[in-house]
Design an enzyme around this catalytic site. Structure first.
Site, PDB file in Angstrom:
ATOM      1  N   GLU A 302       0.873  -1.179   0.000  1.00 22.65           N
ATOM      2  CA  GLU A 302       0.000   0.000   0.000  1.00 22.65           C
ATOM      3  C   GLU A 302       0.906   1.223   0.000  1.00 22.65           C
ATOM      4  OE1 GLU A 302      -2.654   2.460   3.254  1.00 22.65           O
ATOM      5  OE2 GLU A 302      -2.784   0.266   3.319  1.00 22.65           O
ATOM      6  N   GLU A 307      -1.793  11.475   3.910  1.00 21.69           N
ATOM      7  CA  GLU A 307      -2.891  11.368   4.864  1.00 21.69           C
ATOM      8  C   GLU A 307      -2.822  12.589   5.766  1.00 21.69           C
ATOM      9  OE1 GLU A 307      -3.941   7.100   6.308  1.00 21.69           O
ATOM     10  OE2 GLU A 307      -1.757   7.137   6.051  1.00 21.69           O
TER      11      GLU A 307
END
Length: 423
Positions: A302, A307
């Site tokens: 991933e 974020e």
């Protein structure tokens, strides 16, 4: 008695010299197969493998990193000659078109008698600067006075257009400027659905304009505290024990996660997203990437381009996950962060994905780097296959809700001006 192969090797790469010349798609390779007496071996079936590699260190004994590899099945002609094109074989690892030719690049050749399973000849040849011609897939690259690189391309109707291309890239392979109105272009974007992960508060809706729509040249992803009636809702909260249960349901908090899964995926390149981030207690917007099959996380890999969590508004986080380094196995040495001022203003978030390194940028400034180690495998570097893109606005959950949530701040918008992916 097994023949011993003596190889006379020549390789050639011819640069593009005319605007209309045919684009080079590979590296011409030819070899003469001879027996131990030096006689050409005619009509011999062979397996040939090519490994394009880069050596990152100048230290003695430094091991190269494989950027791309492929295999061919070939048969020598009446004179023992074999002609192949590196780049046109069956890929083993990576993509030939995505090879970054900077640095000390070499090609290792491995040849075996078909069916023997034993390599009977190997050689390694270092490449010079000529392979950069392989990047000339566009008709022309120009630079303006300020140093911006431009590619001249044609639309499907033949209209000429200039596209800004980041340095060391040559083509725009995916883009959305969000110039329309209403729902997203379904040839480019799909949706996640339901309560997906991390115990988050929001339910991701599918093609619901209240949660994801285009207007004013932007994508708006909206998290709402609207207690909406969602018909045939996939009411499957994590850890609830309900799997695949659907019913018309009142959903307290709705949002959207838009994805290119099944529409577009790629290996290696540069992603650019210009966006304004939502900020409140509980907000958790992200730009990230997953492989098509993510059932074996974290082994599948991933990549989190960014974020942002509302309770920590002045930091942006960049992370890559794999078996050896992930959020369940702290500390994650592939995790980094950088300060940011005014995340609610426009910023360009960029990510470069190379076979041997991952680079994160904010507004053109490098913020974080992760390098592939000298010893690598699927457990520490699974970033060698197609990934797709996700843009989502989560609310609450394991990280976003760590300091609580403020539902009175909703509705709140995550606004994206454009998405561009280059190779």
């Amino acid at each position: 008695m097994k023949k011993i192969l003596l190889i006379i090797l020549t390789m050639a790469l011819f640069p593009v010299v005319e605007l209309c010349a045919q684009t080079i798609k590979g590296i011409p390779y030819q070899t003469v197969v001879r027996d131990e007496q030096g006689n050409p071996v005619a009509d011999q079936e062979l397996t040939v493998r090519f490994y394009i590699q880069r050596t990152l260190s100048t230290r003695s004994g430094a091991q190269p990193v494989t950027l791309y590899s492929e295999t061919h099945t070939a048969t020598s002609d009446a004179n023992g000659l074999v002609r192949l094109q590196v780049g046109e074989g069956t890929p083993i690892e990576g993509s030939f078109g995505a090879v970054d030719w900077w640095g000390k690049v070499s090609i290792e050749t491995e040849i075996e008698l078909a069916g023997s399973g034993e390599a009977v000849f190997t050689s390694t040849q270092e490449l010079g600067t000529v392979p950069y011609a392989l990047s000339a897939e566009n008709a022309l690259l120009l630079k303006s006075d300020d140093g911006t690189q431009w590619s001249l391309e044609c639309d499907s109707d033949g209209t000429l257009k200039a596209v800004a291309i980041p340095e060391r890239f040559t083509k725009l392979v995916f883009s959305d400027e969000f110039d329309g109105t209403g729902l997203l272009d379904d040839s480019k974007w799909g949706y996640e659905e339901g309560y997906v992960r991390n115990g988050e508060e929001q339910y991701y809706t599918v093609a619901r304009e209240e949660n994801a729509y285009m207007a004013d040249g932007c994508l708006h992803i909206v998290c709402r505290n609207d207690s909406a009636l969602i018909e045939d809702a996939l009411y499957e909260q994590q850890w609830s024990g309900s799997h695949g249960y659907r019913a018309d349901t009142i959903i307290p908090i709705t949002s959207a996660s838009v994805v290119t899964k099944g529409k577009f995926a790629f290996t290696y390149g540069r992603v650019e997203v210009r966006a304004k981030l939502p900020v409140c207690l509980g907000s958790w917007p992200a730009i990230w990437m997953f492989p098509q099959d993510r059932s074996d996380w974290p082994a599948c890999g991933e990549i989190d381009i960014i974020e942002h969590v509302g309770y920590d508004p002045n930091n942006i986080y960049f992370t890559a996950h794999c078996t050896d380094f992930n959020s369940n196995n702290q500390p994650n040495r592939y995790a980094n962060s950088a300060p940011i001022e005014n995340p609610e203003d426009w910023h360009v978030y960029s990510f470069e994905w190379h076979p041997d390194r991952l680079l994160w940028f904010i507004d053109g400034e490098l913020q974080a780097t992760v390098l592939c180690g000298r010893t690598y495998s699927n457990t520490n570097w699974p970033y060698t296959k197609d990934f797709y893109l996700l843009l989502n606005f989560a609310f609450g959950g394991g990280w976003g809700g760590r300091e609580g949530i403020d539902v009175t701040a909703l509705p709140l918008e995550y606004v994206i001006d454009y998405v561009r992916i280059y190779q």
